[in-house]
Design an enzyme around this catalytic site. Structure first.
Site, PDB file in Angstrom:
ATOM      1  N   ASP A  48       0.839  -1.195   0.000  1.00  0.00           N
ATOM      2  CA  ASP A  48       0.000   0.000   0.000  1.00  0.00           C
ATOM      3  C   ASP A  48       0.880   1.254   0.000  1.00  0.00           C
ATOM      4  O   ASP A  48       0.702   2.158  -0.814  1.00  0.00           O
ATOM      5  CB  ASP A  48      -0.916  -0.034   1.223  1.00  0.00           C
TER       6      ASP A  48
ATOM      7  N   ASP B 254      -2.046   6.009 -12.176  1.00  0.00           N
ATOM      8  CA  ASP B 254      -0.683   5.766 -11.715  1.00  0.00           C
ATOM      9  C   ASP B 254      -0.644   4.776 -10.557  1.00  0.00           C
ATOM     10  O   ASP B 254      -1.483   4.808  -9.658  1.00  0.00           O
ATOM     11  CB  ASP B 254      -0.065   7.101 -11.273  1.00  0.00           C
TER      12      ASP B 254
ATOM     13  N   HIS C  22      -0.319   0.075  -5.544  1.00  0.00           N
ATOM     14  CA  HIS C  22      -0.244   0.674  -4.212  1.00  0.00           C
ATOM     15  C   HIS C  22      -1.546   1.353  -3.783  1.00  0.00           C
ATOM     16  O   HIS C  22      -1.549   2.129  -2.841  1.00  0.00           O
ATOM     17  CB  HIS C  22       0.900   1.690  -4.193  1.00  0.00           C
TER      18      HIS C  22
ATOM     19  N   GLU D 124      -1.575   1.532 -14.578  1.00  0.00           N
ATOM     20  CA  GLU D 124      -0.198   1.051 -14.477  1.00  0.00           C
ATOM     21  C   GLU D 124      -0.097   0.103 -13.283  1.00  0.00           C
ATOM     22  O   GLU D 124      -0.010   0.541 -12.136  1.00  0.00           O
ATOM     23  CB  GLU D 124       0.763   2.230 -14.296  1.00  0.00           C
TER      24      GLU D 124
END
Length: 490
Positions: free
Chosen positions: A195, A232, A236, A262
């Protein structure tokens, strides 16, 4: 018409506010090449001001309009320049894809005091301290913008982790807040839980944060009328958040916004497929596995078995959700994920993504325009990099625009020479493509009965020969050693 994207920037793109103006000037040229969408870098103010690439996002509402972080324009130009570039592209029927960075924020305006625990950098699930009180720059008031467009102020409850604490050594700190004692759920267990990536990690479980990011998306669309989003660092960010965010954006904009994410996991097709599954197919993903195959093939030379070039790729497994690429800003030389495709192999790689039927190809700015820059290598020494324009890239793009249509027949029987044909359709004539990573070859392939007696020439001018299709619809198509030829009707 075939869809083709360009990433219109790279990590070392020229600053001084020039990129948006260049895009405006290049719109007609890009359209003539068959480019149908342009992916722009993050357009909002970053903490590094006029030197910010955009991934150190500070104020999402500042598109080069306010005096913040020492500058009014971003690295790429002012908000007015940005809007003009978008309008110029749309005039040429080119869609605009904007870069979305919603995993973290950087450059907070004020220190706050709150409780946190230290975690192991290699295993973020492992707590390595007791609960401590720290100070970090987690309050964002945006003094240069004030409350224009939004009066939301970010504070430590909006973040799940930080990597800075005043007066302490650098470490990853997990913030203790009311929205969760653990990191948000990811689909993989890399680093225990990945994360946290950098800066102030956004806490997407905070309903006020979600509301702000949803409101911002609608505001951004209203300002720019974008057509798509590039998301992006999906690895995460909560997959539940983006599923909701994209759904609301499409609903609130009244537009079927294209989305590509991504999730960089070279060689791990299963993770890409899992992400597509948990997000219910609401977005495409960049094919990091295929890019890795290209990188390896370019390094291994004639020892690489070209018959395996598509193996393990998203483009092969799920072409409807694949955006294929040869290089990007993360894989280019001197970047952390450096995995560039060697110059000799790039024409072959581009033929594979541009002239075949599967995937949505994305070309990279330096491959069309070239690039030159200096950065530190892994030993900390300055290194100058020259990236040349890919040999034949314009012809390959025009071949996609004008010839890469119709039924596809593959001739993948040779480890060092691949070939395929596209039969064309009622509107466009087809093409024959041959590529070699070793010797010169001549590949027999069937173009089809409608081409009997027709003469083909090499659009890339690699060969001066002509190929005449025989009475059975076949031709023998040459290719030079270590190169690619694209054959079209005279």
């Amino acid at each position: 018409m075939n869809q083709t994207m360009i990433q219109f920037f790279h990590w070392y793109s020229e600053g001084s506010g020039k990129l948006w103006k260049q895009a405006e000037q290049q719109a007609e040229y890009l359209s003539n090449l068959g480019i149908t969408s342009v992916w722009f870098p993050p357009a909002y103010k970053g903490t590094n001001g006029e030197n910010s690439i955009g991934y150190d996002a500070y104020d999402l509402f500042d598109l080069g309009e306010f005096d913040q972080k020492g500058t009014i324009p971003t690295k790429y130009g002012t908000k007015d320049d940005y809007i003009k570039a978008i309008k110029a592209l749309k005039k040429e029927n080119i869609q605009v894809i904007v870069d979305i960075v919603l995993g973290h924020k950087a450059g907070g305006d004020e220190l706050e005091t709150f409780k946190a625990v230290k975690v192991d950098e290699d295993n973020r699930e492992k707590v390595i301290s007791g609960e401590i009180e720290i100070q970090s720059y987690t309050k964002f008031t945006f003094p240069g913008r004030g409350k224009k467009y939004s009066d939301f102020e970010w504070n430590f409850t909006c973040f799940s982790g930080v990597d800075y604490a005043e007066g302490m050594d650098s470490c990853i700190f997990k913030i203790k807040n009311e929205y969760g004692t653990d990191w948000e759920e990811m689909i993989d267990d890399e680093k225990g839980n990945y994360d946290y990536l950098m800066y102030n990690d956004i806490e997407h479980r905070n309903p006020f944060v979600r509301e702000e990011l949803n409101n911002w998306a609608k505001w951004y669309f209203d300002q720019t009328d974008f057509d798509g989003v590039r998301l992006d660092a999906l690895k995460h960010i909560s997959f539940d958040f983006y599923k909701e965010w994209i759904t609301l954006l499409r609903s609130n904009s009244g537009k079927n916004i294209f989305a590509v994410g991504e999730y960089w996991a070279p060689g791990y097709l299963n993770l890409l497929q899992k992400y597509i599954e948990v997000t219910e197919g609401c977005m495409s993903l960049f094919d990091s596995s295929l890019q890795n195959n290209f990188h390896n093939a370019s390094r291994e030379g004639d020892s690489y078995d070209l018959r395996k070039i598509l193996d393990g790729s998203l483009t092969q497994a799920d072409p409807l959700h694949s955006v294929s690429l040869v290089d990007n800003h993360d894989t280019q030389p001197l970047q952390d994920l450096e995995a560039p495709v060697e110059e000799w192999f790039k024409p072959l790689a581009y033929a594979l993504i541009l002239l075949r039927q599967d995937g949505y190809p994305c070309i990279f700015y330096p491959d069309l325009y070239g690039a030159q820059y200096v950065d530190k290598d892994r030993e900390g020494n300055d290194q100058e990099i020259f990236l040349n324009k890919v040999d034949g890239i314009e012809e390959l793009l025009k071949a996609r625009k004008n010839h890469a249509y119709g039924e596809q027949r593959d001739y993948f029987e040779d480890a060092n020479c691949l070939g395929w044909v596209r039969e064309g359709n009622e509107e466009y004539s087809g093409c024959a493509v041959v590529l070699s990573n070793k010797d010169a070859y001549e590949k027999p392939m069937e173009m089809g009965e409608k081409y009997i007696g027709k003469t083909f020439y090499d659009l890339l001018a690699r060969s001066e020969e002509k190929v005449t299709i025989d009475e059975k619809g076949w031709g023998n198509f040459p290719v030079p050693a270590g190169n690619v030829s694209v054959w079209i009707v005279e």
